[in-house]
Design a protein around this motif. Structure first.
Motif, PDB file in Angstrom:
ATOM      1  N   GLU A  78       0.824  -1.209   0.000  1.00  0.00           N
ATOM      2  CA  GLU A  78       0.000   0.000   0.000  1.00  0.00           C
ATOM      3  C   GLU A  78       0.858   1.260   0.000  1.00  0.00           C
ATOM      4  N   ASP A  79       2.066   1.164   0.576  1.00  0.00           N
ATOM      5  CA  ASP A  79       2.972   2.314   0.599  1.00  0.00           C
ATOM      6  C   ASP A  79       3.689   2.511  -0.733  1.00  0.00           C
ATOM      7  N   THR A  80       3.671   1.498  -1.593  1.00  0.00           N
ATOM      8  CA  THR A  80       4.312   1.576  -2.904  1.00  0.00           C
ATOM      9  C   THR A  80       3.351   2.235  -3.881  1.00  0.00           C
ATOM     10  N   GLU A  81       3.838   3.246  -4.591  1.00  0.00           N
ATOM     11  CA  GLU A  81       2.952   3.996  -5.481  1.00  0.00           C
ATOM     12  C   GLU A  81       2.765   3.320  -6.831  1.00  0.00           C
ATOM     13  N   GLU A  82       3.758   2.596  -7.310  1.00  0.00           N
ATOM     14  CA  GLU A  82       3.616   1.951  -8.613  1.00  0.00           C
ATOM     15  C   GLU A  82       3.173   0.497  -8.435  1.00  0.00           C
ATOM     16  N   VAL A  83       2.662  -0.063  -9.509  1.00  0.00           N
ATOM     17  CA  VAL A  83       2.187  -1.447  -9.496  1.00  0.00           C
ATOM     18  C   VAL A  83       3.397  -2.372  -9.481  1.00  0.00           C
ATOM     19  N   VAL A  84       3.388  -3.325  -8.577  1.00  0.00           N
ATOM     20  CA  VAL A  84       4.483  -4.277  -8.452  1.00  0.00           C
ATOM     21  C   VAL A  84       4.156  -5.491  -9.325  1.00  0.00           C
ATOM     22  N   PRO A  85       5.053  -5.854 -10.249  1.00  0.00           N
ATOM     23  CA  PRO A  85       4.788  -7.048 -11.069  1.00  0.00           C
ATOM     24  C   PRO A  85       4.649  -8.294 -10.194  1.00  0.00           C
ATOM     25  N   GLU A  86       3.828  -9.203 -10.662  1.00  0.00           N
ATOM     26  CA  GLU A  86       3.520 -10.390  -9.857  1.00  0.00           C
ATOM     27  C   GLU A  86       4.764 -11.184  -9.474  1.00  0.00           C
ATOM     28  N   ASP A  87       5.739 -11.287 -10.374  1.00  0.00           N
ATOM     29  CA  ASP A  87       6.952 -12.061 -10.070  1.00  0.00           C
ATOM     30  C   ASP A  87       7.884 -11.328  -9.109  1.00  0.00           C
ATOM     31  N   GLU A  88       7.593 -10.067  -8.800  1.00  0.00           N
ATOM     32  CA  GLU A  88       8.410  -9.302  -7.859  1.00  0.00           C
ATOM     33  C   GLU A  88       7.708  -9.065  -6.521  1.00  0.00           C
ATOM     34  N   LEU A  89       6.535  -9.659  -6.341  1.00  0.00           N
ATOM     35  CA  LEU A  89       5.821  -9.497  -5.085  1.00  0.00           C
ATOM     36  C   LEU A  89       6.633 -10.087  -3.940  1.00  0.00           C
ATOM     37  N   PRO A  90       6.647  -9.425  -2.795  1.00  0.00           N
ATOM     38  CA  PRO A  90       7.406  -9.964  -1.657  1.00  0.00           C
ATOM     39  C   PRO A  90       6.772 -11.263  -1.139  1.00  0.00           C
ATOM     40  N   LYS A  91       7.598 -12.104  -0.600  1.00  0.00           N
ATOM     41  CA  LYS A  91       7.132 -13.373  -0.027  1.00  0.00           C
ATOM     42  C   LYS A  91       6.561 -13.122   1.371  1.00  0.00           C
ATOM     43  N   VAL A  92       5.586 -13.942   1.731  1.00  0.00           N
ATOM     44  CA  VAL A  92       5.026 -13.862   3.086  1.00  0.00           C
ATOM     45  C   VAL A  92       6.072 -14.421   4.040  1.00  0.00           C
ATOM     46  N   GLY A  93       6.450 -13.633   4.998  1.00  0.00           N
ATOM     47  CA  GLY A  93       7.486 -14.044   5.936  1.00  0.00           C
ATOM     48  C   GLY A  93       6.944 -14.909   7.056  1.00  0.00           C
ATOM     49  N   PRO A  94       7.820 -15.337   7.932  1.00  0.00           N
ATOM     50  CA  PRO A  94       7.401 -16.166   9.064  1.00  0.00           C
ATOM     51  C   PRO A  94       6.692 -15.340  10.137  1.00  0.00           C
ATOM     52  N   ILE A  95       6.064 -16.040  11.026  1.00  0.00           N
ATOM     53  CA  ILE A  95       5.440 -15.395  12.184  1.00  0.00           C
ATOM     54  C   ILE A  95       6.547 -14.979  13.138  1.00  0.00           C
ATOM     55  N   ARG A  96       6.464 -13.755  13.611  1.00  0.00           N
ATOM     56  CA  ARG A  96       7.464 -13.219  14.531  1.00  0.00           C
ATOM     57  C   ARG A  96       6.882 -13.170  15.945  1.00  0.00           C
ATOM     58  N   PRO A  97       7.735 -13.090  16.970  1.00  0.00           N
ATOM     59  CA  PRO A  97       7.231 -12.971  18.347  1.00  0.00           C
ATOM     60  C   PRO A  97       6.290 -11.779  18.539  1.00  0.00           C
ATOM     61  N   GLU A  98       6.569 -10.663  17.860  1.00  0.00           N
ATOM     62  CA  GLU A  98       5.688  -9.498  17.997  1.00  0.00           C
ATOM     63  C   GLU A  98       4.308  -9.739  17.382  1.00  0.00           C
ATOM     64  N   ASP A  99       4.216 -10.689  16.428  1.00  0.00           N
ATOM     65  CA  ASP A  99       2.911 -11.048  15.856  1.00  0.00           C
ATOM     66  C   ASP A  99       2.030 -11.700  16.914  1.00  0.00           C
ATOM     67  N   ILE A 100       2.652 -12.510  17.744  1.00  0.00           N
ATOM     68  CA  ILE A 100       1.922 -13.180  18.822  1.00  0.00           C
ATOM     69  C   ILE A 100       1.443 -12.150  19.837  1.00  0.00           C
ATOM     70  N   GLU A 101       2.325 -11.214  20.188  1.00  0.00           N
ATOM     71  CA  GLU A 101       1.936 -10.161  21.144  1.00  0.00           C
ATOM     72  C   GLU A 101       0.794  -9.317  20.598  1.00  0.00           C
ATOM     73  N   THR A 102       0.872  -8.953  19.322  1.00  0.00           N
ATOM     74  CA  THR A 102      -0.202  -8.161  18.698  1.00  0.00           C
ATOM     75  C   THR A 102      -1.513  -8.930  18.729  1.00  0.00           C
ATOM     76  N   ALA A 103      -1.468 -10.194  18.381  1.00  0.00           N
ATOM     77  CA  ALA A 103      -2.684 -11.010  18.353  1.00  0.00           C
ATOM     78  C   ALA A 103      -3.273 -11.164  19.754  1.00  0.00           C
ATOM     79  N   LEU A 104      -2.421 -11.335  20.753  1.00  0.00           N
ATOM     80  CA  LEU A 104      -2.914 -11.454  22.133  1.00  0.00           C
ATOM     81  C   LEU A 104      -3.581 -10.158  22.592  1.00  0.00           C
ATOM     82  N   LYS A 105      -3.058  -9.027  22.156  1.00  0.00           N
ATOM     83  CA  LYS A 105      -3.672  -7.746  22.522  1.00  0.00           C
ATOM     84  C   LYS A 105      -5.010  -7.544  21.818  1.00  0.00           C
ATOM     85  N   ASN A 106      -5.124  -8.081  20.608  1.00  0.00           N
ATOM     86  CA  ASN A 106      -6.326  -7.863  19.796  1.00  0.00           C
ATOM     87  C   ASN A 106      -7.397  -8.936  19.967  1.00  0.00           C
ATOM     88  N   THR A 107      -7.084 -10.023  20.620  1.00  0.00           N
ATOM     89  CA  THR A 107      -8.030 -11.135  20.750  1.00  0.00           C
ATOM     90  C   THR A 107      -8.225 -11.451  22.220  1.00  0.00           C
TER      91      THR A 107
END
Length: 152
Positions: free
Chosen positions: A99-128
């Motif tokens: 969303e922060d990128t102004e131009e269209v990113v080609p499909e073969d250049e899309l970033p990969k989904v990374g692993p779950i990080r410890p801060e993801d768990i903390e965020t989820a615990l705060k939100n759930t």
């Protein structure tokens, strides 16, 4: 349930509700056994996390012991929702990046989904937040008044 007595077939009825105190007296009379299923114990919560958030071979193992410790009072449904929230965090990071990128990113250049990080768990615990604890006293009262007392 009307008409069940007019058949010679064996009928087994299994019903479940999150709000047993809202069942009317006629329904309660028809349910021979009323068993309160308690909130998941630590071992059950650990098994749920391992099933719903499986570790990938090349990724750091998730801190299931922290999740188990921090989810006392969560129902199975709450845990499932928490795991969905944890799993969505890496995708949300990518969505923010795109969303922060102004131009269209080609499909073969899309970033990969990374692993779950410890801060993801903390965020989820705060939100759930747990939901079942709000009615704990009502479950106990219903079980004392109407529950089938199972002898151990």
């Amino acid at each position: 349930m009307d008409g069940l007595t007019r058949t010679n077939e064996l009928v087994f009825v299994l019903a479940a509700t999150n709000l047993p105190w809202e069942l009317d007296a006629a329904m309660l009379r028809r349910l021979e056994k009323r068993i309160l299923v308690p909130l998941p114990e630590p071992e059950a919560r650990a098994a749920m996390f391992e099933e719903l958030l499986p570790s990938q071979p090349d990724e750091e193992k998730l801190p299931f012991d922290l999740l188990v410790e921090r989810t006392e009072g969560y129902s199975g449904s709450d845990i499932r929702l928490l795991c969905k929230e944890v799993a969505m965090q890496p995708l949300r990071r990518i969505m923010t990046l795109l969303e922060d990128t102004e131009e269209v990113v080609p499909e073969d250049e899309l970033p990969k989904v990374g692993p779950i990080r410890p801060e993801d768990i903390e965020t989820a615990l705060k939100n759930t937040r747990p939901s079942a604890h709000l009615h704990a006293h009502r479950y106990d009262k219903f079980n004392a008044d109407y529950g089938s007392q199972i002898l151990q």
